[in-house]
Design a protein around this motif. Structure first.
Motif, PDB file in Angstrom:
ATOM      1  N   GLU B 273     -10.626   0.288 -11.196  1.00  0.00           N
ATOM      2  CA  GLU B 273      -9.525   0.303 -12.160  1.00  0.00           C
ATOM      3  C   GLU B 273      -8.353   1.132 -11.649  1.00  0.00           C
ATOM      4  N   VAL B 274      -8.663   2.270 -11.067  1.00  0.00           N
ATOM      5  CA  VAL B 274      -7.602   3.144 -10.550  1.00  0.00           C
ATOM      6  C   VAL B 274      -6.799   2.423  -9.478  1.00  0.00           C
ATOM      7  N   ARG B 275      -7.491   1.758  -8.601  1.00  0.00           N
ATOM      8  CA  ARG B 275      -6.834   1.066  -7.500  1.00  0.00           C
ATOM      9  C   ARG B 275      -5.952  -0.070  -8.017  1.00  0.00           C
ATOM     10  N   ARG B 276      -6.467  -0.791  -8.983  1.00  0.00           N
ATOM     11  CA  ARG B 276      -5.728  -1.898  -9.589  1.00  0.00           C
ATOM     12  C   ARG B 276      -4.472  -1.372 -10.286  1.00  0.00           C
ATOM     13  N   LEU B 277      -4.609  -0.301 -11.041  1.00  0.00           N
ATOM     14  CA  LEU B 277      -3.464   0.266 -11.757  1.00  0.00           C
ATOM     15  C   LEU B 277      -2.416   0.802 -10.785  1.00  0.00           C
ATOM     16  N   LEU B 278      -2.877   1.423  -9.711  1.00  0.00           N
ATOM     17  CA  LEU B 278      -1.931   1.924  -8.723  1.00  0.00           C
ATOM     18  C   LEU B 278      -1.213   0.777  -8.026  1.00  0.00           C
ATOM     19  N   ALA B 279      -1.964  -0.259  -7.697  1.00  0.00           N
ATOM     20  CA  ALA B 279      -1.346  -1.418  -7.038  1.00  0.00           C
ATOM     21  C   ALA B 279      -0.250  -2.006  -7.920  1.00  0.00           C
ATOM     22  N   ALA B 280      -0.504  -2.042  -9.210  1.00  0.00           N
ATOM     23  CA  ALA B 280       0.490  -2.591 -10.149  1.00  0.00           C
ATOM     24  C   ALA B 280       1.770  -1.758 -10.160  1.00  0.00           C
ATOM     25  N   ARG B 281       1.648  -0.497  -9.748  1.00  0.00           N
ATOM     26  CA  ARG B 281       2.841   0.371  -9.656  1.00  0.00           C
ATOM     27  C   ARG B 281       3.387   0.415  -8.231  1.00  0.00           C
ATOM     28  N   GLY B 282       2.816  -0.395  -7.360  1.00  0.00           N
ATOM     29  CA  GLY B 282       3.295  -0.427  -5.987  1.00  0.00           C
ATOM     30  C   GLY B 282       2.777   0.715  -5.132  1.00  0.00           C
ATOM     31  N   VAL B 283       1.702   1.345  -5.577  1.00  0.00           N
ATOM     32  CA  VAL B 283       1.130   2.464  -4.830  1.00  0.00           C
ATOM     33  C   VAL B 283      -0.161   2.003  -4.151  1.00  0.00           C
ATOM     34  N   ALA B 284      -0.298   2.287  -2.876  1.00  0.00           N
ATOM     35  CA  ALA B 284      -1.465   1.833  -2.115  1.00  0.00           C
ATOM     36  C   ALA B 284      -2.468   2.962  -1.911  1.00  0.00           C
ATOM     37  N   VAL B 285      -3.730   2.669  -2.190  1.00  0.00           N
ATOM     38  CA  VAL B 285      -4.786   3.650  -1.929  1.00  0.00           C
ATOM     39  C   VAL B 285      -5.177   3.523  -0.460  1.00  0.00           C
ATOM     40  N   ALA B 286      -4.677   4.448   0.344  1.00  0.00           N
ATOM     41  CA  ALA B 286      -4.910   4.354   1.791  1.00  0.00           C
ATOM     42  C   ALA B 286      -6.237   4.986   2.195  1.00  0.00           C
ATOM     43  N   ARG B 287      -6.663   5.982   1.461  1.00  0.00           N
ATOM     44  CA  ARG B 287      -7.941   6.653   1.729  1.00  0.00           C
ATOM     45  C   ARG B 287      -8.588   6.970   0.391  1.00  0.00           C
ATOM     46  N   ASN B 288      -9.911   7.109   0.380  1.00  0.00           N
ATOM     47  CA  ASN B 288     -10.573   7.403  -0.903  1.00  0.00           C
ATOM     48  C   ASN B 288     -11.896   8.134  -0.714  1.00  0.00           C
ATOM     49  N   LEU B 289     -12.301   8.801  -1.769  1.00  0.00           N
ATOM     50  CA  LEU B 289     -13.654   9.329  -1.917  1.00  0.00           C
ATOM     51  C   LEU B 289     -14.155   8.908  -3.293  1.00  0.00           C
ATOM     52  N   VAL B 290     -15.361   8.372  -3.341  1.00  0.00           N
ATOM     53  CA  VAL B 290     -15.980   8.014  -4.622  1.00  0.00           C
ATOM     54  C   VAL B 290     -17.367   8.639  -4.630  1.00  0.00           C
ATOM     55  N   LEU B 304     -10.173  12.354 -11.783  1.00  0.00           N
ATOM     56  CA  LEU B 304      -9.363  11.585 -10.844  1.00  0.00           C
ATOM     57  C   LEU B 304      -8.438  12.559 -10.132  1.00  0.00           C
ATOM     58  N   THR B 305      -8.407  12.492  -8.815  1.00  0.00           N
ATOM     59  CA  THR B 305      -7.497  13.323  -8.034  1.00  0.00           C
ATOM     60  C   THR B 305      -6.687  12.407  -7.113  1.00  0.00           C
ATOM     61  N   VAL B 306      -5.384  12.574  -7.129  1.00  0.00           N
ATOM     62  CA  VAL B 306      -4.505  11.734  -6.313  1.00  0.00           C
ATOM     63  C   VAL B 306      -3.590  12.623  -5.483  1.00  0.00           C
ATOM     64  N   CYS B 307      -3.528  12.338  -4.199  1.00  0.00           N
ATOM     65  CA  CYS B 307      -2.658  13.076  -3.281  1.00  0.00           C
ATOM     66  C   CYS B 307      -1.674  12.112  -2.638  1.00  0.00           C
ATOM     67  N   LYS B 308      -0.418  12.455  -2.690  1.00  0.00           N
ATOM     68  CA  LYS B 308       0.606  11.652  -2.012  1.00  0.00           C
ATOM     69  C   LYS B 308       0.552  11.964  -0.523  1.00  0.00           C
ATOM     70  N   LEU B 309       0.104  10.996   0.238  1.00  0.00           N
ATOM     71  CA  LEU B 309      -0.122  11.232   1.659  1.00  0.00           C
ATOM     72  C   LEU B 309       1.178  11.365   2.438  1.00  0.00           C
ATOM     73  N   THR B 310       1.121  12.146   3.480  1.00  0.00           N
ATOM     74  CA  THR B 310       2.151  12.138   4.522  1.00  0.00           C
ATOM     75  C   THR B 310       1.448  11.663   5.784  1.00  0.00           C
ATOM     76  N   GLU B 311       2.210  11.386   6.825  1.00  0.00           N
ATOM     77  CA  GLU B 311       1.577  10.963   8.073  1.00  0.00           C
ATOM     78  C   GLU B 311       0.625  12.043   8.587  1.00  0.00           C
ATOM     79  N   GLN B 312       1.086  13.291   8.447  1.00  0.00           N
ATOM     80  CA  GLN B 312       0.252  14.402   8.909  1.00  0.00           C
ATOM     81  C   GLN B 312      -1.038  14.512   8.099  1.00  0.00           C
ATOM     82  N   PHE B 313      -0.921  14.381   6.785  1.00  0.00           N
ATOM     83  CA  PHE B 313      -2.117  14.476   5.936  1.00  0.00           C
ATOM     84  C   PHE B 313      -3.139  13.410   6.347  1.00  0.00           C
ATOM     85  N   THR B 314      -2.653  12.186   6.531  1.00  0.00           N
ATOM     86  CA  THR B 314      -3.574  11.083   6.844  1.00  0.00           C
ATOM     87  C   THR B 314      -4.296  11.338   8.158  1.00  0.00           C
TER      88      THR B 314
END
Lengths: 330, 330
Positions: B273-290, B304-314
């Motif tokens: 659900e989180v991924r679907r809702l984010l996609a609807a807002r144009g946000v991509a889940v590039a990495r995850n932990l479940v 739920l924890t969300v971090c806005k990635l930077t290139e360095q973070f990734t």
């Protein structure tokens, strides 16, 4: 019933979509309900398939990946997958060297895997099965003729999976899988029941201070009920039951498995006690897993699984594995 | 209270003995109650220390290892560790390049880490701290001035840990840790309470159909109580709260974290659900932990924890990590 679900009928398909999205290393065929490794079968490698009712996560889909399973077939919650799923799995993972089905001993699973194996055979896929029946608690049970299959499944999947990765043939894999099952025993204790989404009601009820001793992974009755004791007493109860059936010596692989609703801190306490009790009998815990591996939804409690290691088992256990739930060495 | 323990007073020490026995990669100083990597500090590498009350396993000891923490100080259940522990940890991991303390924002933790940092400073160990305060649910809370620190801790420990492994100095680690915290938000929802061994009683009570929206990891009250909805609705509630505080865009790292008593199958549904809702807002889940990473004993629910990635973070997220609870890439 309070659960993080959308609707009881959608639990498995929603979770599979989540699983697929979370793990790019997996490929999930939503139509067939089969989880495989992304990238397809490796020519010449035996394909390892397991499966069973959902609600035991990470078993089995969490063990799909390098060094372990090639495919998992998740049924509805606490319900066997159907032969079509298993057949689709066999087709998907056959690399020309045949398919090993790892089957927990529940009547539905056994019959359906058998039928799927026959159908695959008619298509020219060589299929062999190994039955996992490690739970010493009871001889027959609600869904079982003979002993239930529980924690040993993880050991069989890991050890046979490592051997398959090395290029072993189907006959050799059957042999090692049967050996692991023969040298492994489990025993479970529940502090609380689980509620399936479909029923909406707890599978059983316990008094305030009562536990189910010898419980199955679907909440099947065990040997008896009794008052809860200390972690040391519970560990001793489980270990005694195992030791009585399979006298332990030498080096063992131990899994202290959470049923799904038990805090990790408590599982470490149980592991402490198990290790201490084994040491007192001259048995060394050479390898271990502590955590949630074969769960029963939100049930509280633990199961203990002990495998008498051989040199070969230890080597294969240590071999690299890359799955969502088990990862090391690579 | 049904728990797999020997006695309430022995929970933490028994569990630490179990942890030490289970993981040869860890060294557990039972007197100081400090968990470090086996093998001692690496000269020239900054030592990363975290800690907090027990009952949140695998946080923090489960994150000690290559690419993440150098030491963890576990307090009693839901109770801050004492300065002596943190000082012992600083001494144990200082390789001459100083120590970074990663502190969740709870008053006791903050004060005690501060005192320990001063004491270590007097001994010539350079200590810096970063405060984690990612929980958007409430501004002040039972044990907190300002926001509570929760899931972002895992991200800070992983990302700063990877950078430390590359030889970054203390100032650079403070910077990246603060950046991760600044770009991360969390929100939790409880379906049931937890019972500490010492109290023997649930921390709060909920009606049959009721949930705590914005709950803290010690069962602290959130924003409100309400009836449970679907997984989709709950995911939206959590995501809205986060998005309102930190507008999300681009690529994100998402953790769907179980509170300890929630079946894994349900966490995958929430992730869907989180991924679907984010996609609807144009946000991509590039990495995850479940899974279960920051628990509250046997509490049911998720955060739920969300971090806005930077290139360095990734890049740092993807770097190798070898701890009991997080392992990849090596």
């Amino acid at each position: 019933m309070k659960k993080l679900i959308n609707a009881p009928d959608d639990v498995v398909s929603d979770a599979l979509e989540g699983l697929a999205a979370a793990h790019p290393s997996l490929a999930v065929d939503m139509d067939s309900r089969v989880v495989t490794r992304a990238g397809g079968p490796r020519p010449g490698k035996v394909g390892l398939v397991s499966g069973g009712g959902s609600g035991h996560e990470p078993l089995h889909a969490g063990f799909v990946g390098y060094g372990m399973l090639d495919a998992a077939c998740p049924g509805e919650v606490f319900t066997s997958p159907v032969p079509d799923q298993m057949l689709a799995a066999a087709r998907a993972v056959d690399g020309g060297a045949g398919v090993l089905q790892i089957v927990k001993n529940y009547t539905g699973d056994v019959l359906n895997f058998q039928m799927a194996g026959e159908l695959a055979g008619e298509e020219g896929i060589e299929v062999r099965s190994v039955l996992v029946n490690d739970d010493v608690a009871v001889e027959d049970s609600l869904y079982t003729a003979g002993r239930r299959g529980t924690g040993a499944t993880v050991f069989v999947e890991k050890i046979a999976g490592a051997l398959a990765e090395q290029g072993a043939d189907l006959a050799a894999l059957v042999t090692v899988a049967e050996q692991v099952n023969a040298r492994t025993r489990s025993f479970g204790i529940a502090l609380s029941p689980a509620t399936t989404p479909a029923s909406g009601r707890p599978g059983f009820t316990l008094a305030e201070d009562e536990i189910e001793i010898g419980v199955g992974i679907h909440g099947e009755p065990g040997r008896r009920r009794g008052p809860i004791g200390t972690a040391a007493q519970l560990a001793e109860t489980a270990l005694d039951a195992i030791h009585q059936d399979l006298p332990l010596d030498g080096e063992v692989l131990v899994m202290v498995n959470g049923m799904g609703g038990t805090p990790l801190i408590e599982l470490y306490i149980v592991f402490r006690e198990v290790r201490r009790l084994l040491a007192a009998r001259g048995v060394a815990v050479a390898r271990n897993l502590v955590g949630n591996y074969v769960t029963s939804l939100e049930m509280q409690g633990f199961s203990l699984t002990v495998c008498k290691l051989t040199e070969q088992f230890t080597e294969l256990w240590d071999a690299p594995v890359q799955t969502p739930a088990l990862r090391w060495g690579r």
